[in-house]
Design an enzyme around this catalytic site. Sequence first.
Site, mmCIF file in Angstrom:
data_model
loop_
_atom_site.group_PDB
_atom_site.id
_atom_site.type_symbol
_atom_site.label_atom_id
_atom_site.label_comp_id
_atom_site.label_asym_id
_atom_site.label_seq_id
_atom_site.Cartn_x
_atom_site.Cartn_y
_atom_site.Cartn_z
ATOM 1 N N ARG A 193 -36.018 -85.351 52.530
ATOM 2 C CA ARG A 193 -35.842 -84.159 51.670
ATOM 3 C C ARG A 193 -36.240 -82.851 52.346
ATOM 4 O O ARG A 193 -36.457 -81.837 51.685
ATOM 5 C CB ARG A 193 -36.603 -84.312 50.337
ATOM 6 C CG ARG A 193 -36.124 -85.491 49.537
ATOM 7 C CD ARG A 193 -36.442 -85.358 48.060
ATOM 8 N NE ARG A 193 -35.989 -86.538 47.366
ATOM 9 C CZ ARG A 193 -36.718 -87.643 47.217
ATOM 10 N NH1 ARG A 193 -37.944 -87.703 47.674
ATOM 11 N NH2 ARG A 193 -36.217 -88.681 46.598
ATOM 12 N N GLU B 170 -17.245 -63.705 68.155
ATOM 13 C CA GLU B 170 -18.234 -63.459 67.089
ATOM 14 C C GLU B 170 -19.005 -62.163 67.371
ATOM 15 O O GLU B 170 -19.438 -61.475 66.445
ATOM 16 C CB GLU B 170 -19.199 -64.655 66.944
ATOM 17 C CG GLU B 170 -18.511 -65.996 66.652
ATOM 18 C CD GLU B 170 -18.110 -66.211 65.175
ATOM 19 O OE1 GLU B 170 -18.102 -65.237 64.399
ATOM 20 O OE2 GLU B 170 -17.788 -67.371 64.829
ATOM 21 N N GLU C 117 -25.663 -66.064 50.449
ATOM 22 C CA GLU C 117 -24.306 -65.597 50.157
ATOM 23 C C GLU C 117 -24.112 -65.502 48.642
ATOM 24 O O GLU C 117 -23.098 -65.942 48.099
ATOM 25 C CB GLU C 117 -23.267 -66.530 50.809
ATOM 26 C CG GLU C 117 -21.993 -65.783 51.167
ATOM 27 C CD GLU C 117 -21.101 -66.550 52.138
ATOM 28 O OE1 GLU C 117 -21.583 -66.934 53.225
ATOM 29 O OE2 GLU C 117 -19.930 -66.750 51.810
HETATM 30 P P1 NAD Z 1 -19.984 -76.321 70.690
HETATM 31 O O1 NAD Z 1 -21.280 -76.552 70.065
HETATM 32 O O2 NAD Z 1 -18.936 -77.366 70.552
HETATM 33 O O3 NAD Z 1 -20.194 -75.988 72.219
HETATM 34 C C1 NAD Z 1 -19.086 -75.702 73.004
HETATM 35 C C2 NAD Z 1 -19.044 -76.571 74.266
HETATM 36 O O4 NAD Z 1 -19.932 -76.018 75.231
HETATM 37 C C3 NAD Z 1 -19.442 -77.998 74.076
HETATM 38 O O5 NAD Z 1 -18.665 -78.817 74.903
HETATM 39 C C4 NAD Z 1 -20.886 -78.005 74.555
HETATM 40 O O6 NAD Z 1 -21.334 -79.261 74.971
HETATM 41 C C5 NAD Z 1 -20.809 -77.043 75.696
HETATM 42 N N1 NAD Z 1 -22.050 -76.344 76.041
HETATM 43 C C6 NAD Z 1 -22.948 -75.852 75.205
HETATM 44 N N2 NAD Z 1 -23.875 -75.161 75.865
HETATM 45 C C7 NAD Z 1 -23.549 -75.230 77.168
HETATM 46 C C8 NAD Z 1 -24.112 -74.708 78.348
HETATM 47 N N3 NAD Z 1 -25.168 -73.900 78.322
HETATM 48 N N4 NAD Z 1 -23.534 -74.994 79.524
HETATM 49 C C9 NAD Z 1 -22.410 -75.777 79.572
HETATM 50 N N5 NAD Z 1 -21.812 -76.278 78.480
HETATM 51 C C10 NAD Z 1 -22.378 -75.999 77.296
HETATM 52 O O7 NAD Z 1 -19.301 -74.983 70.119
HETATM 53 P P2 NAD Z 1 -19.882 -73.561 69.690
HETATM 54 O O8 NAD Z 1 -18.804 -72.598 69.929
HETATM 55 O O9 NAD Z 1 -21.223 -73.324 70.245
HETATM 56 O O10 NAD Z 1 -20.081 -73.722 68.122
HETATM 57 C C11 NAD Z 1 -18.982 -73.919 67.273
HETATM 58 C C12 NAD Z 1 -19.506 -74.524 65.990
HETATM 59 O O11 NAD Z 1 -20.420 -73.608 65.369
HETATM 60 C C13 NAD Z 1 -18.422 -74.807 64.978
HETATM 61 O O12 NAD Z 1 -18.628 -76.070 64.428
HETATM 62 C C14 NAD Z 1 -18.616 -73.730 63.932
HETATM 63 O O13 NAD Z 1 -18.199 -74.137 62.657
HETATM 64 C C15 NAD Z 1 -20.106 -73.518 63.988
HETATM 65 N N6 NAD Z 1 -20.548 -72.196 63.532
HETATM 66 C C16 NAD Z 1 -21.555 -72.171 62.645
HETATM 67 C C17 NAD Z 1 -22.038 -70.949 62.202
HETATM 68 C C18 NAD Z 1 -23.200 -70.926 61.277
HETATM 69 O O14 NAD Z 1 -23.512 -69.857 60.743
HETATM 70 N N7 NAD Z 1 -23.899 -72.019 61.099
HETATM 71 C C19 NAD Z 1 -21.493 -69.760 62.676
HETATM 72 C C20 NAD Z 1 -20.444 -69.833 63.607
HETATM 73 C C21 NAD Z 1 -19.983 -71.073 64.033
HETATM 74 N N1 GLY Z 2 -21.339 -67.416 60.295
HETATM 75 C C1 GLY Z 2 -21.297 -66.981 58.931
HETATM 76 C C2 GLY Z 2 -22.629 -66.910 58.290
HETATM 77 O O1 GLY Z 2 -23.620 -67.215 58.889
HETATM 78 O O2 GLY Z 2 -22.718 -66.540 57.154
#
Ligand code: NAD
Ligand code: GLY
Length: 368
Positions: A120, A184, A236
């Site tokens: 939890r 972003e 939100e």
């Molecule tokens: P990801 O986590 O898939 O990472 C991208 C790739 O880069 C992966 O293959 C990873 O293994 C690799 N990688 C990561 N760090 C590295 C490094 N330092 N060196 C080499 N390779 C590296 O993708 P992302 O773009 O980081 O995140 C996308 C995700 O984030 C999506 O699922 C999206 O929905 C989510 N997201 C969430 C929020 C939120 O507010 N929580 C906001 C934006 C995006």
């Molecule tokens: N990435 C959208 C949010 O954090 O609200």
Amino acid sequence: MQTLQVALNERSYPIFIGENLLTQVNCFKPYLTAKQIMIVSNSTIAPLYLERVQSTLLAQSYVVETHIMPDGEQYKDIAHIEGIFTTLLEKRFNRDCALVALGGGVVGDMTGFAAACYQRGVSFLQIPTTLLAQVDSSVGGKTGVNHPLGKNMIGAFKQPVAVLVDTSVLDTLNEREYAAGLAEVIKYGLIRDVPFLAWLEENIDGLVARDKVLLAEAIARSCQNKADVVAADELEANDLRALLNLGHTFGHAIETAMGYGVWLHGEAVATGMLMAADLSWRLGYLSIADVDRVKKLLVAAKLPVIPPSTISPTTFLDLMAVDKKVLAGKLRLVLLKSLGEAFVSADFPLATLAQTLAAGTQLGQAYD
Ligand code: NAD
Ligand code: GLY
């Protein structure tokens, strides 16, 4: 090292931004009050950075275990959350343990969600390793997983205890992932920070070339924007935080239609932001010159701006209907009143939205 603060009363936390933070005990120790620590990472990042984090923590006498997931957006699902729970239970982790997310947005969102649910709720610390995660997903406490029918549809709000943005880890990030993070960054300029937008237009080539000074400034200004929005609308509850979703309703539809992982999240958001700008122009808010500015900046950041031709307007509309901003069955989109001023609207003719969805390559070419 710079320190920003996410101001959320008793849930406030610092964002540390600097080089080589993975070995800085002071960034961990005060925030990890548990003895048992589970580092969650993936098969790409672990060989690069896990040992550094592990030795920093082991030197402080923590009990440290690891859970390594397969790498990819397609594994951001409930089944792989269960895998984290299994490791936690097998290793007899108690309620007073903490999770450390070492990775990009996928690892961060999943670790946070596991932390929100395990017994939890246990605490967790974010070490974002992609540019996207450093400027967006690690800050603000949105956690969760995808469902085959919709992106990020299952989740929880769970704030981390601290965010460690070690800019040196970006050295190993490939060009495509780096560009996805810039999407972003650009988003903050478009939705609420005109001076930052102008600064980005001036410095985009240097940022693409990964100039370290420019990059540190872009990360800090992005995190400050994110921290301000989250502090004002953590859950939100009003439309302020929803503005962070500029381009996301279009983008999530692209990600879902193409299959998770085919288009990177930042790539889909970039194209989605131009689609939102196109719709804002069709509705009379933006000028053609404004849309052109958006497109030029995204293209200069090496981001895609044309939606896949395989997604029909009907498919787009179907997928866009599965969106967390939909209220009372009505689609709501983040639009631009002007560059630097976003708003949420349900007030647009479907026929106008259909024009944007059908524009395809014209989203780009119409403004050349
Ligand atoms: P990801 O986590 O898939 O990472 C991208 C790739 O880069 C992966 O293959 C990873 O293994 C690799 N990688 C990561 N760090 C590295 C490094 N330092 N060196 C080499 N390779 C590296 O993708 P992302 O773009 O980081 O995140 C996308 C995700 O984030 C999506 O699922 C999206 O929905 C989510 N997201 C969430 C929020 C939120 O507010 N929580 C906001 C934006 C995006
Ligand atoms: N990435 C959208 C949010 O954090 O609200």
